[in-house]
Design an enzyme around this catalytic site. Structure first.
Site, mmCIF file in Angstrom:
data_model
loop_
_atom_site.group_PDB
_atom_site.id
_atom_site.type_symbol
_atom_site.label_atom_id
_atom_site.label_comp_id
_atom_site.label_asym_id
_atom_site.label_seq_id
_atom_site.Cartn_x
_atom_site.Cartn_y
_atom_site.Cartn_z
ATOM 1 N N CYS A 142 -4.346 0.860 -2.256
ATOM 2 C CA CYS A 142 -4.205 -0.408 -1.529
ATOM 3 C C CYS A 142 -3.182 -1.315 -2.216
ATOM 4 O O CYS A 142 -2.980 -1.242 -3.440
ATOM 5 C CB CYS A 142 -5.533 -1.161 -1.504
ATOM 6 S SG CYS A 142 -6.835 -0.381 -0.561
ATOM 7 N N CYS A 170 -10.547 -4.756 0.751
ATOM 8 C CA CYS A 170 -11.652 -3.794 0.761
ATOM 9 C C CYS A 170 -12.514 -3.975 -0.492
ATOM 10 O O CYS A 170 -12.122 -4.650 -1.453
ATOM 11 C CB CYS A 170 -11.113 -2.366 0.849
ATOM 12 S SG CYS A 170 -10.480 -1.727 -0.713
ATOM 13 N N CYS A 190 -10.953 -3.021 -3.897
ATOM 14 C CA CYS A 190 -9.974 -4.020 -4.359
ATOM 15 C C CYS A 190 -10.678 -5.262 -4.889
ATOM 16 O O CYS A 190 -10.259 -5.850 -5.881
ATOM 17 C CB CYS A 190 -9.008 -4.392 -3.245
ATOM 18 S SG CYS A 190 -7.812 -3.087 -2.912
ATOM 19 N N ASN A 226 0.829 -1.213 0.000
ATOM 20 C CA ASN A 226 0.000 0.000 0.000
ATOM 21 C C ASN A 226 0.857 1.253 0.000
ATOM 22 O O ASN A 226 1.928 1.300 0.599
ATOM 23 C CB ASN A 226 -1.036 -0.002 1.140
ATOM 24 C CG ASN A 226 -0.463 -0.185 2.517
ATOM 25 O OD1 ASN A 226 0.533 -0.873 2.700
ATOM 26 N ND2 ASN A 226 -1.071 0.428 3.507
ATOM 27 N N GLU A 252 -3.354 -4.517 -2.876
ATOM 28 C CA GLU A 252 -3.903 -5.454 -3.868
ATOM 29 C C GLU A 252 -3.981 -4.810 -5.241
ATOM 30 O O GLU A 252 -3.693 -5.424 -6.261
ATOM 31 C CB GLU A 252 -5.320 -5.910 -3.463
ATOM 32 C CG GLU A 252 -5.400 -6.672 -2.168
ATOM 33 C CD GLU A 252 -5.658 -5.777 -0.975
ATOM 34 O OE1 GLU A 252 -5.029 -4.689 -0.887
ATOM 35 O OE2 GLU A 252 -6.466 -6.153 -0.119
ATOM 36 N N GLU A 292 0.457 5.265 0.610
ATOM 37 C CA GLU A 292 -0.426 6.309 1.130
ATOM 38 C C GLU A 292 0.012 7.697 0.661
ATOM 39 O O GLU A 292 1.093 7.861 0.093
ATOM 40 C CB GLU A 292 -0.486 6.214 2.659
ATOM 41 C CG GLU A 292 -1.100 4.899 3.104
ATOM 42 C CD GLU A 292 -1.330 4.799 4.597
ATOM 43 O OE1 GLU A 292 -0.801 5.632 5.365
ATOM 44 O OE2 GLU A 292 -2.052 3.856 5.002
HETATM 45 N N1 THU Z 1 -5.398 -1.245 2.643
HETATM 46 C C1 THU Z 1 -4.894 -2.113 1.710
HETATM 47 O O1 THU Z 1 -3.751 -1.973 1.257
HETATM 48 N N2 THU Z 1 -5.704 -3.127 1.300
HETATM 49 C C2 THU Z 1 -6.992 -3.309 1.712
HETATM 50 O O2 THU Z 1 -7.660 -4.194 1.220
HETATM 51 C C3 THU Z 1 -7.553 -2.437 2.739
HETATM 52 C C4 THU Z 1 -6.693 -1.362 3.242
HETATM 53 C C5 THU Z 1 -4.548 -0.131 3.065
HETATM 54 C C6 THU Z 1 -5.067 1.230 2.682
HETATM 55 C C7 THU Z 1 -4.439 2.103 3.714
HETATM 56 O O3 THU Z 1 -3.131 2.449 3.261
HETATM 57 C C8 THU Z 1 -4.299 1.214 4.938
HETATM 58 O O4 THU Z 1 -4.447 -0.115 4.467
HETATM 59 C C9 THU Z 1 -5.333 1.480 6.022
HETATM 60 O O5 THU Z 1 -6.605 1.470 5.513
#
Ligand code: THU
Length: 164
Positions: free
Chosen positions: A74, A113, A116, A63, A76, A65
């Protein structure tokens, strides 16, 4: 062991990573490794995703940010967009997702999520072959879904949008 969770989703549940078949364990270990490279200064939740292609090659993502929060991405989707950018001729066999956090232990399998799931489902339809989804935490059980459709039934699917 196949088990139905309270969400009525059919998943295979392994009690620990060590119980997985060796290729699946390798994929999860690659996801764990790449989660260490996540850029997650805001949530401090570090996610890794590893994809096994038909050729057996593994590609990964973590991920990413951003201080403008919605601009982040994310793990995925980073991984699956990378896979389709570089290896669009190959089918995706499996995707493993895992995470660790700074402030707590992730003792349950990380579940992708909704956005994704929709993105992964697109490639599942495109390749006309199920993509297995392996979900793990830092420790604890491992869940395996045999397709993305399993975790995203009744997805948005307007193939007419392709305008063919
Ligand atoms: N996140 C993912 O990388 N994958 C997911 O399926 C859900 C959330 C990340 C997004 C963000 O950077 C952190 O997790 C917290 O939500």
């Amino acid at each position: 062991m196949a088990k139905k969770l309270k969400h009525n989703i059919e998943l295979t549940v392994y009690s620990s990573l060590d119980d997985l078949p060796s290729k699946d364990k390798e994929l999860v270990l690659r996801a764990k490794e790449v989660s260490k490279k996540a850029y997650a200064p805001y949530s401090q939740f570090y996610v890794g995703a590893a994809i096994r292609l038909d050729s057996d090659e593994i590609v990964e993502g973590s991920n990413q940010e951003n201080m403008a929060y919605p601009s982040g991405m994310c793990a995925e989707r980073v991984a699956i967009y990378y896979a389709n950018s570089h290896h669009s001729d190959q089918k995706i066999e499996s995707i493993a997702v895992t995470a660790f956090a700074k402030r707590f232990d992730v003792t349950h399998p990380v579940s992708p999520c909704g956005a994704c799931r929709q993105s992964m489902a697109e490639y599942e339809l495109k390749q006309n072959q199920p993509i297995r989804l392996l979900m793990t935490g830092e420790s604890g059980e491992v869940y395996i879904a045999e397709s993305i459709e399993t975790v995203l039934p009744f997805m948005f699917n307007e193939i007419e949008l392709k305008n063919e």
